[in-house]
Design a protein around this motif. Structure first.
Motif, PDB file in Angstrom:
ATOM      1  N   THR A  42      23.491  33.252 -43.230  1.00 12.65           N
ATOM      2  CA  THR A  42      23.242  33.738 -44.594  1.00 12.65           C
ATOM      3  C   THR A  42      22.052  34.688 -44.595  1.00 12.65           C
ATOM      4  O   THR A  42      20.930  34.309 -44.904  1.00 12.65           O
ATOM      5  N   TYR A  48      29.158  32.860 -45.120  1.00 10.55           N
ATOM      6  CA  TYR A  48      29.124  31.448 -44.737  1.00 10.55           C
ATOM      7  C   TYR A  48      28.497  31.316 -43.353  1.00 10.55           C
ATOM      8  O   TYR A  48      28.816  32.052 -42.429  1.00 10.55           O
ATOM      9  N   SER A  51      25.125  26.389 -43.628  1.00  6.06           N
ATOM     10  CA  SER A  51      25.740  25.273 -42.906  1.00  6.06           C
ATOM     11  C   SER A  51      25.378  23.955 -43.594  1.00  6.06           C
ATOM     12  O   SER A  51      24.229  23.735 -43.976  1.00  6.06           O
ATOM     13  N   GLU A  89      26.769  23.120 -46.485  1.00  4.89           N
ATOM     14  CA  GLU A  89      27.051  23.300 -47.907  1.00  4.89           C
ATOM     15  C   GLU A  89      28.550  23.536 -48.136  1.00  4.89           C
ATOM     16  O   GLU A  89      28.959  24.357 -48.955  1.00  4.89           O
ATOM     17  N   GLU A  90      29.371  22.773 -47.396  1.00 11.26           N
ATOM     18  CA  GLU A  90      30.813  22.990 -47.463  1.00 11.26           C
ATOM     19  C   GLU A  90      31.398  22.684 -48.840  1.00 11.26           C
ATOM     20  O   GLU A  90      32.407  23.274 -49.234  1.00 11.26           O
ATOM     21  N   GLU A  91      30.765  21.769 -49.582  1.00  9.96           N
ATOM     22  CA  GLU A  91      31.272  21.473 -50.919  1.00  9.96           C
ATOM     23  C   GLU A  91      31.114  22.691 -51.833  1.00  9.96           C
ATOM     24  O   GLU A  91      32.002  22.987 -52.651  1.00  9.96           O
ATOM     25  N   LYS A  92      30.005  23.374 -51.683  1.00 10.64           N
ATOM     26  CA  LYS A  92      29.795  24.617 -52.434  1.00 10.64           C
ATOM     27  C   LYS A  92      30.847  25.656 -52.054  1.00 10.64           C
ATOM     28  O   LYS A  92      31.374  26.374 -52.920  1.00 10.64           O
ATOM     29  N   VAL A  95      26.442  30.736 -48.534  1.00  8.99           N
ATOM     30  CA  VAL A  95      26.739  29.326 -48.303  1.00  8.99           C
ATOM     31  C   VAL A  95      26.256  28.971 -46.905  1.00  8.99           C
ATOM     32  O   VAL A  95      26.783  29.463 -45.907  1.00  8.99           O
TER      33      VAL A  95
END
Length: 599
Positions: A509, A506, A526, A528-531, A524
């Motif tokens: 990457t 996270y 920055s 892309e917190e939903e992922k 993942v």
């Protein structure tokens, strides 16, 4: 100097000693520059990490046809370099050294090949000069120490063009060398795609056009049969990929070839004049002489053309009047390659690597002339240019610590948390001092008509000193703070996770994470917190590798995620502790008398 092997003052059965000594020198030098501490620095991202992991996954899965990265299709490059890396892993084990070994090996082969070519067509001294110039420049040292496709590509495009010269421009052993030319084009295409045959093609086309030799080439060069041979070598892999993956492969391959040429990819556009400073600094310290050698070859070609020497339509014969032809060929090689990659919309410094062997050939020829004939036009001016480029580079090295501390460190902390704690130390100052002394000696020798030859050794020695200083004093510190921390945590995670458990990278990457973890990684970025939230909802043990600054951005209830390792601003979190204590199990009672080992 004659281009005729039968007239060359080079090696002969009765005098092999200079050749043996020179090859020994080149082996030692390339051993230091290309192989020494080859695995000491962690894999750099992005390309090194992707390439090294793709080769490792081929070895692991046994699928030698379809390249993958992170166990997903990777169609950006053909498979040859991954095959070489897989073979290297089998011999040396999976490591940074093994991933980079093919590049270093083909770099060494390239230097020896150029030496033997120039020694055969010119003389042993020119051969040594050209080989040393090819080995001792910033661009080639970097390419031959990295897990990239370029070293293999440059080897085979160079072999193709040298074989063309031997097969078409000399009268002896013509036919076998032309087949080597076409075979090499096919192998180069397997190394990096269409550029493998396009570079030799445009160079040969330009040269034949300038020298008006298309008709004899069609008669003697067997272009149709040769093209069929090139296709026969390269086509099976491409056809196999199309058969297995269909439009998924062809669309991706087109985007990474034609698409890369027509529009910038991954932000690598830069300016139209981008390759001028790249060549000036990348071919340092010989670039100052190159900038005078190329116009001299062009002027010689124009003068010869005006004198109607090139009106004979037959291939060039072995006559002393044609001794400059090899220089014209090298000049055309440089120009065609430089223009081709300049016209490409995607530009990166290593793209122009295929012109460096020609640059070494042409520069060695020019400098040999400057030493033999002190009145050679541009001899003193070229020495001044070498000196000034060196002085500018020395100034940049001396300013590097200040520039890093005041302008770069704070901007790098987002991706490298402890960047502000890195100290470049005395390395840049030592390198700058070595370069200043070396450039002073270049001027001392180069501007003297009787001692001019010493300028070459002063320039080469100063560059060797700078490279060694940077490798010993600067790169280890950069590796400690920038490269190694995330890779060490990824390796630890890979050792402790079972096959069905997941590792998430996270924030930072970097592709090399997959290589060190030896497993599939969920990357993942920055924003892309939903992922990330979706991934954390999955059952089973999970580890998260991230910079410390990204901890506050983690979504959800993370009370169960425990920090288990920390390295220079990076954290490895786990949803479960690494060591579990069984529940409802009482510890054993203490022994009445403790046992002492050895009694």
């Amino acid at each position: 100097m004659s281009d005729n092997p039968s007239q060359t003052p080079g090696p002969s059965p009765g005098a092999p000693a200079p050749v043996i000594r020179h090859i020994g020198v080149l082996l030692i030098l390339c051993g230091i520059l290309f192989f020494w501490n080859l695995g000491a620095l962690g894999l750099t991202d992005r390309d090194e990490g992707r390439n090294a992991e793709a080769g490792r996954e081929m070895l692991e899965t046994g699928d030698w046809m379809s390249p993958t990265f992170n166990y997903e299709p990777r169609y950006a490059k053909p498979a040859l370099v991954y095959w070489l890396m897989g073979a290297s892993y089998k011999v040396f084990g999976v490591s940074e050294f093994a991933a980079r070994f093919p590049s270093a090996l083909f770099g060494l082969g390239l230097v020896l090949m150029l030496y033997l070519f120039l020694t055969r067509l010119r003389d042993t001294n020119t051969g040594l000069l050209g080989a040393l110039m090819l080995a001792l420049n910033l661009q080639m040292i970097g390419l031959n120490r990295m897990a990239l496709t370029d070293s293999v590509l440059i080897f085979f495009t160079t072999l193709s063009l040298l074989a063309f010269w031997l097969g078409f421009q000399t009268t002896r052993e013509r036919r076998p060398w032309m087949w080597v030319c076409y075979v090499s084009m096919g192998i180069a295409t397997l190394a990096k795609g269409p550029v493998g045959f396009l570079v030799p093609l445009i160079v040969v086309a330009l040269y034949l056009s300038l020298t008006k030799q298309w008709r004899p080439f069609w008669q003697e060069g067997r272009p149709l049969a040769g093209t069929a041979l090139t296709i026969l070598i390269a086509l099976p892999w491409y056809a196999g990929m199309w058969w297995l993956h269909g439009s998924e492969y062809t669309d991706s391959a087109q985007a990474n070839t034609v698409g890369r040429f027509l529009k910038p990819m991954e932000g690598h556009s830069f300016g139209f004049l981008f390759y001028i400073p790249v060549l000036l600094l990348g071919f340092f310290p010989w670039s100052g002489w190159l900038l005078f050698a190329w116009p001299a070859a062009l002027k010689d070609w124009r003068a010869t053309r005006r004198a109607n020497v090139l009106q004979d339509p037959s291939p060039v014969t072995d006559q002393p009047s044609h001794s400059g032809k090899l220089d014209w060929f090298a000049a055309a090689w440089i120009f065609a390659t430089f223009v081709f990659f300049t016209l490409s919309s995607t530009r990166l410094p290593h793209y122009i690597g295929p012109l460096f062997p020609a640059a070494a050939m042409l520069t060695a020829s020019y400098w040999s002339r400057c030493v033999r004939e002190p009145s050679t036009r541009g001899a003193n001016a070229s020495v001044h240019l070498v000196m000034w480029v060196g002085f500018v580079l020395a100034g940049a090295l001396a300013c590097m610590p200040w520039i890093y501390d005041t302008m770069l460190a704070s901007k790098l902390t987002k991706e490298y948390p402890l960047a502000t704690q890195l100290s470049l130390g005395s390395g840049p100052y030592i390198a700058a001092t070595v370069l200043l002394i070396g450039m002073g000696l270049v001027g001392l020798f180069g501007l003297s008509e009787t001692r001019r030859g010493g300028a070459f050794w002063a320039a080469g020695g100063s560059l060797l000193g700078v490279v060694l200083v940077l490798m010993i004093f600067v790169l280890p510190a950069a590796n400690k703070y920038f490269v190694a921390p995330q890779q060490e945590l990824a390796y630890a995670a890979g050792l402790n996770l079972a096959p069905g458990e997941q590792l998430i990278a996270y924030g930072a990457t970097r592709p090399s994470t997959a290589f060190y973890a030896r497993r599939k990684v969920l990357f993942v970025g920055s924003g892309e917190e939903e992922k990330l939230r979706t991934a954390l909802s999955q059952p089973g043990r999970t580890m998260i590798l991230l910079p410390e600054s990204f901890v506050d951005k983690l979504p959800g209830d993370l009370k169960n995620y425990q920090p288990i390792l920390k390295r220079y601003g990076y954290l490895l979190l786990a949803s479960e502790p690494m060591v579990k204590i069984p529940e409802n199990v009482l510890p054993p009672p203490p022994a009445l008398e403790p046992k002492i080992f050895g009694h």
